[in-house]
Design an enzyme around this catalytic site. Sequence first.
Site, short mmCIF file in Angstrom:
data_model
loop_
_atom_site.label_atom_id
_atom_site.label_comp_id
_atom_site.label_asym_id
_atom_site.label_seq_id
_atom_site.Cartn_x
_atom_site.Cartn_y
_atom_site.Cartn_z
CD GLN A 1 122.38 78.64 29.78
OE1 GLN A 1 123.45 78.72 29.95
NE2 GLN A 1 121.78 77.77 29.00
N GLY B 1 118.11 76.14 24.41
CA GLY B 1 117.48 75.57 23.00
C GLY B 1 117.46 76.63 22.17
CG HIS B 2 120.69 78.39 21.19
ND1 HIS B 2 122.17 78.47 21.43
CD2 HIS B 2 120.39 78.79 22.39
CE1 HIS B 2 122.41 79.02 22.51
NE2 HIS B 2 121.36 79.09 23.36
CE LYS C 1 121.20 82.36 24.15
NZ LYS C 1 120.05 82.77 24.74
CG ASP D 1 114.46 81.11 25.97
OD1 ASP D 1 115.34 80.33 25.59
OD2 ASP D 1 113.88 80.74 27.15
#
Length: 425
Positions: A225, A40-41, A16, A13
């Site tokens: 990650q 979750g990007h 990225k 988080d």
Amino acid sequence: MANTVIIGAQWGDEGKGKIVDMLSASSDVIVRFQGGNNAGHTIEANGKQTILHTIPSGILHPGKLCLIGNGVVLDPFVFLKEVDGLNENGIDTSPRRLGISYKTHLIMPYHVALDKAREAYKAGSKIGTTGRGIGPCYEDKVGRVGLRAGDLTNPDLASRKIAAALVEKNFLLKNLYGSEPLDAKTITDQVMAIAPRITPYLTDVSGAVQESVLIGKDVLWEGAQGVHLDVDHGTYPYVTSSNTVSGCGSTGTGIGPNYLQQVLGIAKAYTTRVGAGPFPTELDDKTGAFLREQGHEFGATTGRPRRCGWLDAVVLRESARLCGLTQFALTKIDVLRNLPILKICVDYMYKGHRIEYPPQGENALAEVTPVYEELPGFTEDISHCKHMEALPYNVQKYIQRIEALTQVRIAYVSVGPDRDQTIIC
Ligand code: GDP
Ligand code: IMO
Ligand code: MG
């Protein structure tokens, strides 16, 4: 833009998605190489927020080729939901520009069920997984019984694999975890019903990346990650089930390491972590609450509140070593505004010694004490700054100190969530 691997340098988080999206403008191919929809990007562009879990973060840029490599574990149902969501927003997700490796392992409903059942069973020693079936899917991959995306072209093979998997999974679900068993035919039918929508995306990802590089196109490898969640090098057992280090860019897409020219580590200007595991600079006080509030630190996948703490240069130093970082992008520095003092953990104390890298034993990170250096804070709104010189003196000092402590150049400073709120240094 040279061929670049982008990885999270902390516990995930870091931003990225934002940086990959921004750099996609000057790249041709964006390829995910590990993880799954535990990621979750988040991208913010043109006043709109998009959260991607499986599809590469270059997808908002028309015409860019987006690939999902063999190192990824893909939930085909989640993938199609993401495709539909993007289509509703006018984004082209056709197989002309989106591909899935034949070798990508598929997350099945029984992986998700096992992930959840195991976490519930663990009571006091939970990892705090995202419950997306990531661990069980990677277990089947290394156990040599997994279902791969290419198997969807062969219904007999796919149904045999699903049936065989359920013999074992149902035994565990029923007899060990006390959960409901699953029906092989129902799952096979569900999977084969969506297979015609998945198979057009099947691609030789290794070949496509090689071909692109050979004709001079620029490739971005998008990690998920963060380095300290790596299954080998992270805070084991409080990790994810894949290698998150830059080397996985090579193995997770099927390309030699010499193709990876630059390694860009994304680092938040402070530290966050979701789920259990050691976190030396964690703040259980009002400063931690301030960071969570100002930084909107709630998971993009699960919505869980993120644990927050000061920047840890020891963690970043180890990320530089493990990944061969050539540069950093420093994100969310705007969030630190109005804190009178900024602390950076420069070293650890461990068993009476001052150390520059994390100790190596299991859970040894839980036993270190951070050695802090204090820097003055800033009160100016920096979210509209476009150049380094426009940043307040104290912000520049903070950035320079991180470079000195890690020996890695900061090439980008992100001052807000939007694509345009980025300073190129
Ligand atoms: P990822 O998993 O590394 O892609 O990061 P996430 O999307 O899970 O979390 C990063 C969050 O921070 C998202 O909500 C982004 O929109 C946001 N973000 C990214 N960069 C910045 C920044 O420089 N400043 C602020 N305030 N927010 C940012
Ligand atoms: P992105 O790509 C932050 C964490 C989980 C848990 C551990 C294992 O958005 O940075 P898993 O479901 O992978 O078996 O969970 O890893 N985790 C993440 N934390 N960001 C992520 O992804 C994460 N993906 C997994 O919270 O502690
Ligand atoms: Mg995330």
